[in-house]
Design a protein around this motif. Structure first.
Motif, PDB file in Angstrom:
ATOM      1  N   ALA A   1       2.585  -0.520  -1.042  1.00 17.52           N
ATOM      2  CA  ALA A   1       1.193  -0.067  -0.969  1.00 17.52           C
ATOM      3  C   ALA A   1       0.469  -0.822   0.133  1.00 17.52           C
ATOM      4  N   SER A   2      -0.562  -0.177   0.694  1.00 11.98           N
ATOM      5  CA  SER A   2      -1.315  -0.773   1.799  1.00 11.98           C
ATOM      6  C   SER A   2      -2.623  -1.408   1.346  1.00 11.98           C
ATOM      7  N   SER A   3      -2.897  -1.378   0.067  1.00 13.21           N
ATOM      8  CA  SER A   3      -4.146  -1.951  -0.429  1.00 13.21           C
ATOM      9  C   SER A   3      -4.257  -3.426  -0.073  1.00 13.21           C
ATOM     10  N   GLY A   4      -5.480  -3.851   0.279  1.00 18.92           N
ATOM     11  CA  GLY A   4      -5.696  -5.263   0.559  1.00 18.92           C
ATOM     12  C   GLY A   4      -5.559  -6.129  -0.678  1.00 18.92           C
ATOM     13  N   SER A   5      -5.844  -5.553  -1.853  1.00 16.19           N
ATOM     14  CA  SER A   5      -5.729  -6.278  -3.125  1.00 16.19           C
ATOM     15  C   SER A   5      -5.064  -5.360  -4.148  1.00 16.19           C
TER      16      SER A   5
ATOM     17  N   HIS B   1      -8.094   1.476   2.911  1.00 11.32           N
ATOM     18  CA  HIS B   1      -6.701   1.082   2.678  1.00 11.32           C
ATOM     19  C   HIS B   1      -5.774   2.287   2.591  1.00 11.32           C
ATOM     20  N   THR B   2      -6.179   3.397   3.193  1.00 10.78           N
ATOM     21  CA  THR B   2      -5.275   4.528   3.338  1.00 10.78           C
ATOM     22  C   THR B   2      -4.405   4.301   4.564  1.00 10.78           C
TER      23      THR B   2
ATOM     24  N   THR C   1       4.693  -4.303  -3.278  1.00  8.14           N
ATOM     25  CA  THR C   1       4.984  -4.934  -2.001  1.00  8.14           C
ATOM     26  C   THR C   1       3.956  -4.436  -1.003  1.00  8.14           C
ATOM     27  N   LYS C   2       3.240  -5.343  -0.372  1.00  9.83           N
ATOM     28  CA  LYS C   2       2.151  -4.939   0.512  1.00  9.83           C
ATOM     29  C   LYS C   2       2.673  -4.682   1.923  1.00  9.83           C
ATOM     30  N   CYS C   3       2.433  -3.477   2.414  1.00  7.74           N
ATOM     31  CA  CYS C   3       2.680  -3.206   3.819  1.00  7.74           C
ATOM     32  C   CYS C   3       1.401  -3.495   4.595  1.00  7.74           C
ATOM     33  N   THR C   4       1.542  -3.661   5.883  1.00  3.98           N
ATOM     34  CA  THR C   4       0.385  -3.966   6.722  1.00  3.98           C
ATOM     35  C   THR C   4       0.115  -2.796   7.649  1.00  3.98           C
ATOM     36  N   ILE C   5      -1.097  -2.253   7.560  1.00  2.00           N
ATOM     37  CA  ILE C   5      -1.464  -1.140   8.427  1.00  2.00           C
ATOM     38  C   ILE C   5      -1.449  -1.620   9.884  1.00  2.00           C
ATOM     39  N   GLY C   6      -0.773  -0.845  10.731  1.00  2.00           N
ATOM     40  CA  GLY C   6      -0.612  -1.221  12.134  1.00  2.00           C
ATOM     41  C   GLY C   6       0.725  -1.852  12.433  1.00  2.00           C
TER      42      GLY C   6
END
Length: 246
Positions: free
Chosen positions: A93-97, A134-135, A107-112
């Motif tokens: 997921a791309s959510s910041g939190s 966070h889309t 598992t956090k992915c990073t946009i960009g």
């Protein structure tokens, strides 16, 4: 209905009624050598149907990972069901939190940036068209498919549910593109269409795209992209002209 877009990408399309037209709430199955990935999980209203389609499409193997474009219910409504049904399903997921949104072990992915999921490389794009923070748009480097939420959608007639852009008489109809974006991305009334076009071109120029795969619309064949994009910009211009911004 399931539709194969490429050798490894299957479109599972579900729809909800939206006046005289319908709106897709789709998920996409990505089959890799290391397991099965699904982009988004669909709506709770389609839980049983999507689960059964995934079971059949994967020959009863089920899922190994979910990549989430964003966390509102039409996209995340079946995560708990999938993880309970198949167990050990990784969530990206791309959510910041993520924990605040009920995605405690995501598992956090990073946009960009890019990352590997089950040995397959995906890039995560900051989307010019979205309805939530966070889309992310998701680009699969193997198939060349760009998964978009919530932009690049359209409404459709019931008989067009399993169409790609190539199945329409002349690509995705303008009126269906216009009505979808007018209803769902209301901030377009404040946007300069030329600047939107520039932002979309900049996003597309990074990748070679075989399909644009929207969650809320018919997939767009790469060769139809420019026609669809021209209609989207016309739709944005029409939306902006219909509202007076003080």
């Amino acid at each position: 209905m399931t539709v194969s877009l490429t050798d490894s990408i299957t479109w599972l399309n579900e729809s909800i009624a939206h006046g005289d037209l319908n709106e897709h709430v789709s998920v996409y199955l990505i089959e890799t050598e290391s397991g099965n990935i699904v982009v988004d999980s669909g709506s709770v209203h389609h839980r049983e149907s999507i689960s059964e389609q995934l079971q059949d499409a994967t020959d009863d193997e089920g899922l190994d990972a979910i990549i989430l474009s964003h966390s509102d219910y039409p996209h995340s409504g079946n995560i708990g069901e999938f993880r309970e049904r198949w167990g050990g399903v990784e969530l990206i997921a791309s959510s910041g939190s993520p924990e605040i949104q009920g995605l405690q072990d995501a598992t956090k992915c990073t946009i960009g940036e890019s990352m590997d999921v089950l040995g397959r490389t995906f890039s995560f794009i900051d989307p010019p068209l979205a309805d939530r923070s966070h889309t992310t748009w998701i680009y699969d480097h193997v198939s060349g498919v760009l998964f978009t939420a919530d932009g690049f959608g359209n409404y459709h007639r019931p008989k067009e549910e399993d169409y790609t852009s190539a199945d329409f008489d002349d690509v995705t109809p303008f009126e269906q593109i216009y009505r979808y974006h007018r209803d769902n991305l209301v901030w377009l009334r404040y946007v300069d269409p030329e600047k939107l076009h520039e932002a979309l071109d900049a996003a597309f120029d990074q990748f070679e795209i075989s399909y644009i795969a929207p969650i809320h619309g018919n997939p767009i064949v790469g060769s139809d992209r420019d026609t669809y994009l021209d209609r989207l910009i016309r739709a944005s211009d029409r939306i902006a002209s219909e509202y007076v911004v003080a």
